[in-house]
Motif scaffolding. Structure first.
Motif, PDB file in Angstrom:
ATOM      1  N   MET A  63      54.888  44.113  66.353  1.00 32.29           N
ATOM      2  CA  MET A  63      55.699  43.964  65.150  1.00 32.29           C
ATOM      3  C   MET A  63      55.687  42.519  64.655  1.00 32.29           C
ATOM      4  O   MET A  63      55.605  42.264  63.448  1.00 32.29           O
ATOM      5  N   LEU A  64      55.759  41.584  65.573  1.00 31.93           N
ATOM      6  CA  LEU A  64      55.711  40.174  65.201  1.00 31.93           C
ATOM      7  C   LEU A  64      54.358  39.816  64.579  1.00 31.93           C
ATOM      8  O   LEU A  64      54.289  39.100  63.575  1.00 31.93           O
ATOM      9  N   VAL A  65      53.297  40.327  65.180  1.00 28.94           N
ATOM     10  CA  VAL A  65      51.954  40.064  64.654  1.00 28.94           C
ATOM     11  C   VAL A  65      51.789  40.710  63.278  1.00 28.94           C
ATOM     12  O   VAL A  65      51.206  40.107  62.368  1.00 28.94           O
ATOM     13  N   GLY A  66      52.319  41.903  63.110  1.00 22.15           N
ATOM     14  CA  GLY A  66      52.221  42.572  61.805  1.00 22.15           C
ATOM     15  C   GLY A  66      52.915  41.784  60.713  1.00 22.15           C
ATOM     16  O   GLY A  66      52.397  41.662  59.601  1.00 22.15           O
ATOM     17  N   ALA A  68      53.479  38.507  60.713  1.00 25.24           N
ATOM     18  CA  ALA A  68      52.702  37.286  60.482  1.00 25.24           C
ATOM     19  C   ALA A  68      51.428  37.601  59.697  1.00 25.24           C
ATOM     20  O   ALA A  68      51.025  36.833  58.821  1.00 25.24           O
ATOM     21  N   LEU A  69      50.812  38.725  60.006  1.00 24.47           N
ATOM     22  CA  LEU A  69      49.604  39.134  59.278  1.00 24.47           C
ATOM     23  C   LEU A  69      49.911  39.355  57.804  1.00 24.47           C
ATOM     24  O   LEU A  69      49.182  38.856  56.925  1.00 24.47           O
ATOM     25  N   LEU A  70      50.958  40.072  57.521  1.00 24.77           N
ATOM     26  CA  LEU A  70      51.363  40.309  56.138  1.00 24.77           C
ATOM     27  C   LEU A  70      51.635  38.989  55.422  1.00 24.77           C
ATOM     28  O   LEU A  70      51.167  38.772  54.293  1.00 24.77           O
ATOM     29  N   ALA A  71      52.369  38.117  56.089  1.00 33.02           N
ATOM     30  CA  ALA A  71      52.736  36.852  55.470  1.00 33.02           C
ATOM     31  C   ALA A  71      51.530  35.963  55.193  1.00 33.02           C
ATOM     32  O   ALA A  71      51.369  35.448  54.082  1.00 33.02           O
ATOM     33  N   TRP A  72      50.670  35.769  56.197  1.00 33.46           N
ATOM     34  CA  TRP A  72      49.597  34.783  56.062  1.00 33.46           C
ATOM     35  C   TRP A  72      48.335  35.301  55.400  1.00 33.46           C
ATOM     36  O   TRP A  72      47.611  34.521  54.771  1.00 33.46           O
ATOM     37  N   ILE A  73      48.036  36.572  55.507  1.00 33.31           N
ATOM     38  CA  ILE A  73      46.786  37.082  54.935  1.00 33.31           C
ATOM     39  C   ILE A  73      46.989  37.676  53.544  1.00 33.31           C
ATOM     40  O   ILE A  73      46.097  37.613  52.704  1.00 33.31           O
ATOM     41  N   ILE A  75      50.341  37.556  51.543  1.00 34.28           N
ATOM     42  CA  ILE A  75      51.313  36.915  50.660  1.00 34.28           C
ATOM     43  C   ILE A  75      50.997  35.435  50.435  1.00 34.28           C
ATOM     44  O   ILE A  75      51.033  34.951  49.299  1.00 34.28           O
ATOM     45  N   MET A  76      50.674  34.699  51.499  1.00 31.89           N
ATOM     46  CA  MET A  76      50.486  33.252  51.377  1.00 31.89           C
ATOM     47  C   MET A  76      49.352  32.854  50.427  1.00 31.89           C
ATOM     48  O   MET A  76      49.518  31.873  49.685  1.00 31.89           O
ATOM     49  N   PRO A  77      48.217  33.554  50.390  1.00 32.38           N
ATOM     50  CA  PRO A  77      47.208  33.166  49.392  1.00 32.38           C
ATOM     51  C   PRO A  77      47.745  33.234  47.961  1.00 32.38           C
ATOM     52  O   PRO A  77      47.441  32.365  47.138  1.00 32.38           O
ATOM     53  N   LEU A  78      48.565  34.233  47.670  1.00 36.34           N
ATOM     54  CA  LEU A  78      49.155  34.328  46.330  1.00 36.34           C
ATOM     55  C   LEU A  78      50.119  33.181  46.073  1.00 36.34           C
ATOM     56  O   LEU A  78      50.137  32.600  44.980  1.00 36.34           O
ATOM     57  N   VAL A  79      50.912  32.834  47.080  1.00 35.26           N
ATOM     58  CA  VAL A  79      51.830  31.697  46.952  1.00 35.26           C
ATOM     59  C   VAL A  79      51.048  30.408  46.718  1.00 35.26           C
ATOM     60  O   VAL A  79      51.437  29.568  45.889  1.00 35.26           O
TER      61      VAL A  79
END
Length: 161
Positions: A63-66, A68-73, A75-79
């Motif tokens: 769950m933690l990896v999921g 982080a994956l959502l955030a960094w792969i 969402i973060m490129p869009l930010v």
């Protein structure tokens, strides 16, 4: 020239590397690869910390990896695209002559080029945990990232298009 060679050269002078990359012409595909590779490396750097957190708190590692994956792969490129847009607007207000592509390249390259330090930060977070060592490495990463981004942004804003 290899990306790794450019990363090492960035530690000597970020402006020269950004000027060289801009000299290769506007390549959005290259900028996208830089931001995705940088975010992937940051995601990988989070894994030791997430493993430690899962072990100490009893949370599910998957769950933690999921998250982080959502955030960094995803969402973060869009930010980062939005942040580059804001940086370009600021450059225009201050009288810069850069381009939107140059602003994106400077930011995305700063993320990718500072990735060796963020990997060290992830190792310290996973092996040592919170404390002075983690804070010190975090400050070093933030300083390196800021130096690369500001140096690259100034170089691209001074470029005559």
């Amino acid at each position: 020239m290899a990306v790794t060679t450019d990363i090492v050269a960035t530690y000597r002078g970020p402006a020269a590397v950004i000027r060289k990359l801009l000299g290769q012409g506007p390549r959005e595909d290259r900028a996208l690869v830089y931001v995705m590779a940088g975010c992937l490396i940051v995601f990988v750097a989070q894994l030791p910390r997430l493993s430690r957190e899962a072990h100490l708190t009893g949370q599910e590692f998957d769950m933690l990896v999921g998250g982080a994956l959502l955030a960094w792969i995803f969402i973060m490129p869009l930010v980062l695209y939005v942040l580059a847009f804001v940086a370009r607007l600021l450059g225009r207000v201050l009288g810069g002559h850069g381009t939107g592509y140059g602003a994106r390249l400077a930011l995305f390259w700063a993320v990718l080029a500072s990735s060796p330090v963020i990997l060290l930060h992830g190792l310290v977070a996973g092996l040592i945990g919170a404390g002075p060592a983690l804070t010190s490495v975090g400050v070093v990463w933030l300083s390196v990232f800021g130096w690369f981004w500001v140096g690259g942004s100034l170089a691209q804003e001074r470029a005559q298009t």
